[in-house]
Design an enzyme around this catalytic site. Structure first.
Site, short mmCIF file in Angstrom:
data_model
loop_
_atom_site.label_atom_id
_atom_site.label_comp_id
_atom_site.label_asym_id
_atom_site.label_seq_id
_atom_site.Cartn_x
_atom_site.Cartn_y
_atom_site.Cartn_z
N ASP A 1 38.53 75.39 43.63
CA ASP A 1 37.19 74.86 43.83
C ASP A 1 36.62 75.53 45.09
O ASP A 1 37.38 75.99 45.95
CB ASP A 1 37.28 73.34 44.00
CG ASP A 1 35.96 72.75 44.43
OD1 ASP A 1 34.96 73.00 43.74
OD2 ASP A 1 35.94 72.03 45.45
N ASP B 1 38.94 69.11 45.79
CA ASP B 1 38.90 68.01 46.75
C ASP B 1 37.96 66.88 46.35
O ASP B 1 38.12 65.76 46.80
CB ASP B 1 38.47 68.53 48.13
CG ASP B 1 37.01 68.92 48.15
OD1 ASP B 1 36.27 68.43 49.01
OD2 ASP B 1 36.59 69.72 47.28
#
Length: 603
Positions: free
Chosen positions: A315, A500
Site C-alpha cells: 500500500d 495500514d
C-alpha cells in the site's frame, strides 16, 4: 527456566556425573551401587515422565524409549552404558532448555509490558485502580518511571517515553500535549495527564498479548510433520527392536544376550528427541528474535510462509509514505470561497482517523461548529458523506465524484480531496505526503531477495506515478477501491500484502501473508494481519523475509542432518557394529548439535 529448577538440574547432573566417574575408576563390587545411584539421580525425572505419559495414553515417546532401553541395559548388566544414556540425555535436555529459555525471554519481555495499575484522576484526586476499570475519556496520571497503562492523548505535561517494548526501537521519544501515547510505553521524566482513547481490552498491550498467545498455537508444516512423524516412528522402532531381540536368536539358534543388546542400542539411537525439540525451538527462537526487533508474528506457520515470499504488494499511504499530510493548496469553484471549501471539508472529516482528514483539521479550526454536523457516513476507499447545516456534503477522491456523477476537475497533480455541496462542485484541496526515509532501501532490499514489488494505492495515477518514480517501483496500480486491491492481490498469486488502513484489511486477509503497520495502522488491519510491524518501518519487511528464510534453512539442515545420522547408526546398530556409547552420540550428541544450530537464529 526457573532459576531454582535450573540450579537443581545442574546439581543432579553433577552428582550423577561424579558417581558415574567414581564407579568407572573403582571397578569393585561397590561400582554397582554407585552406578544405580547415579542412574536414579540422572533418570528419575525421565522415568516419572514416561509413567505419567503412559497413564495419559501416550505409550510411545522419547521418555519411554530411554526408560525401556536403560532398564534393558541394567537387566543385561551393562551398567555404565545405562547411566551414560540417562546422564547425557539429561545434559542434552538441560542444554535444550537453556536454548528455549533464551528465546522465551524475548517473548516474555512483551508479556512484562502489561501494566498492573492506573492512576485514575477523579474530581482532582488520584485513585490507583486496575487498568480494566478505566473507561474511554477518563483522565489518568502517569508518573516518571511508570508504564503507561492505556492508549490515550496527552492533555497535560511533557516527557520522554521509552517505546522499545513496543517497537524494538531504543531511541526515546518526546511527547507533549496533543501527542498520542500507547499502553506499554514507559514514562521516563515528567508527569503526564492522559485522556484515555481505548479501554484496556482494546489497548495496544492487550492486542500484543493476544498476538503472542496466537503465535504459540499456530504451527508450521515442518513442526506438524515432525509431531506426526514421531507418533508413528516411535512404535515402529520399538516393534523393530523387539523383533531384533527375539527372532534372530530363535532362527539362528544364537544366544539372546547379544541380540538384546543390539535391540537396546537401536532404541537409544532411534529416539526422535533431536527432531521433536530442535524444530519447534528453531521457530520459537525465530518468533522471539522477531519480537525483539518489534515485529510480531502470529505463528510459526507464518514464519514458513514469509520465507516463500516472491511477490510483495505494498500500500502507498502510511506504508511507503509517512502518512503525515499537509494542506499545500486550496482551489474554490462555482462561487464558493476557499474558506467554504476548507470549512465543509473539515466538518465532514471531524470523525475520521484518516491521515488526510487530520491534515485538513489541522489547517482549519472548526471548534464550536461541530453542532452543524447532523449526519455522517464513511465510504471505504472513497470518502465521506455528511449532512452539515442542512446541506449534503461530499468529501472524497475522484472515484467518489464519478460515483455521484458530479462534474469536477480531473487533471490535478498530487493527492486531491474534492468537495461538493448539494450536488454542486465546490472545489478541491491538495495535500502532500513524503515517502518514508527507509522506503527506497526497503524496495532495493526486496529486489535483492528476488521479490517482485508492486505498489497499490487509492490515489490518482499522477500521484502514484510520482511516488513510484521516487522509490524505483516499476509496477503500480492506482485509483483502487478496497475491492480492487483484493482483486489484484488475488490475480498476483501467492502474495504478501503490506498495508495500514481500514481499507487495506480485505487485501491483508486475501494475501498469503498479510502485514500491518502497528503504530499508524487501523485496528481492523492489525487484527486481520498475520504479521504486525510495531514501529511502521517498512525496511523491516525485507528483514523479516530474510530472517524467515534463515529459519527455514536451519530447520531443514536439522532435519537432513538428524535423519542422515540416525539412518547410519540404526543400520550399524542392527548389524551389531555400534555399541551403546555410539548410540549415546547418535541420540544426545546429535540433539545438542541440532539445538546449537537452531540457536543461530539469534545471530
Amino acid at each position: 527456566m526457573n532459576s531454582k529448577l535450573n540450579h537443581l538440574e545442574i546439581f543432579e547432573i553433577l552428582i550423577s556425573l561424579m558417581l558415574f566417574i567414581t564407579g568407572i575408576i573403582l571397578k569393585t563390587h561397590v561400582e554397582y551401587g554407585l552406578f544405580l545411584t547415579a542412574y536414579a539421580i540422572a533418570g528419575w525425572r525421565i522415568i516419572l515422565k514416561a509413567i505419567k505419559n503412559v497413564r495419559k495414553g501416550i505409550l510411545f515417546d522419547e521418555n519411554s524409549l530411554m526408560t525401556i532401553a536403560t532398564f534393558g541395559a541394567i537387566a543385561i548388566h551393562e551398567m555404565p552404558e545405562a547411566v551414560a544414556v540417562m546422564l547425557f540425555y539429561r545434559v542434552g535436555e538441560f542444554l535444550q532448555d537453556l536454548a528455549l529459555d533464551r528465546s522465551r525471554r524475548s517473548i516474555r519481555s512483551l508479556l512484562e509490558i502489561k501494566p498492573s495499575f492506573a492512576n485514575l484522576k477523579v474530581n482532582g484526586k488520584i485513585e490507583r485502580v486496575k487498568p480494566d476499570k478505566v473507561k474511554v475519556c477518563d483522565l489518568i496520571v502517569v508518573k516518571p518511571g511508570e508504564k503507561i497503562p492505556l492508549d490515550g492523548i496527552v492533555v497535560d505535561g511533557t516527557s520522554i517515553v521509552d517505546t522499545s517494548a513496543l517497537t524494538g526501537e531504543s531511541k526515546p521519544k518526546r511527547v507533549s500535549v496533543g501527542d498520542e501515547v500507547l499502553s506499554g510505553m514507559v514514562n521516563l521524566s515528567g508527569v503526564l495527564t492522559i485522556r484515555v482513547t481505548r479501554c484496556f481490552a482494546e489497548s495496544t498491550v492487550s492486542k500484543i498479548l493476544e498476538l503472542v498467545e496466537e503465535a504459540r498455537s499456530r504451527k508450521a508444516k515442518a513442526e506438524k510433520f515432525i509431531t506426526k512423524f514421531a507418533r508413528y516412528y516411535t512404535p515402529v522402532v520399538i516393534a523393530l527392536a523387539f523383533c531384533i531381540a527375539i527372532f534372530p536368536p530363535l532362527v539362528l539358534k544364537e544366544p539372546f544376550l547379544p541380540w538384546i543388546y543390539r535391540a537396546l542400542v537401536l532404541l537409544v539411537i532411534s529416539c526422535p528427541c533431536a527432531l521433536v525439540l530442535s524444530i519447534p525451538l528453531s521457530y520459537f527462537a525465530s518468533i522471539g528474535k522477531f519480537a525483539r526487533e518489534g515485529v510480531l508474528v502470529k505463528g510459526s506457520n507464518f514464519v514458513e510462509k514469509l520465507s516463500k515470499t516472491k511477490i510483495v504488494a505494498l500500500d502507498k499511504t502510511g506504508t511507503l509514505t509517512k502518512g503525515t499530510f499537509k494542506v499545500v493548496d486550496v482551489v474554490a469553484k462555482n462561487g464558493f470561497s476557499k474558506e467554504d471549501v476548507m470549512r465543509f471539508a473539515a466538518l465532514a472529516e471531524l470523525n475520521s482517523n484518516h491521515p488526510i482528514a487530520k491534515s485538513i483539521l489541522e489547517a482549519c479550526d472548526v471548534k464550536g461548529l461541530e453542532v452543524l454536523v447532523e449526519d455522517y457516513k464513511e465510504i471505504a476507499g472513497m470518502g465521506i458523506k455528511a449532512k452539515i447545516g442542512g446541506k449534503l456534503v461530499l468529501v472524497g477522491n475522484d472515484a467518489m465524484m464519478h460515483a455521484e456523477r458530479i462534474e469536477h476537475c480531473t487533471k490535478v497533480e498530487g493527492t486531491v480531496v474534492h468537495v461538493a455541496v448539494d450536488g454542486l462542485y465546490a472545489g478541491y484541496i491538495i495535500v502532500a505526503d513524503d515517502v518514508k526515509d527507509d522506503a527506497k532501501y526497503a524496495i532495493t532490499e526486496l529486489r535483492k531477495l528476488g521479490c517482485r514489488v508492486v505498489m497499490l494505492t487509492g490515489d490518482s495515477k499522477e500521484v502514484a506515478e510520482v511516488i513510484a518514480k521516487k522509490l524505483g517501483v516499476e509496477e503500480f496500480y492506482a485509483e483502487l477501491l478496497p475491492v480492487d486491491k483484493v482483486r489484484i492481490v488475488r490475480s498476483l498469486g501467492k502474495t504478501m500484502f503490506v498495508g495500514d488502513g481500514i481499507n487495506d484489511a480485505p487485501a491483508i486477509v486475501e494475501a498469503d501473508v498479510g502485514i500491518a503497520m502497528g503504530a499508524l495502522g487501523s485496528d481492523a488491519a492489525i487484527e486481520t494481519a498475520d504479521v504486525v510491524i510495531m514501529d511502521d518501518r517498512i525496511s523491516k519487511v525485507p528483514e523479516a523475509i530474510n530472517l524467515s528464510r534463515k529459519t527455514q534453512s536451519i530447520v531443514w539442515q536439522n532435519i537432513a542432518f538428524v535423519l542422515a545420522v540416525k539412518f547410519l547408526f540404526v543400520t550399524l546398530g542392527a548389524l551389531g557394529m555400534a555399541t551403546m556409547w555410539e548410540a549415546v552420540f547418535a541420540d544426545v550428541g546429535v540433539s545438542i548439535i541440532a539445538v546449537i544450530n537452531s540457536t543461530r537464529v539469534f545471530l
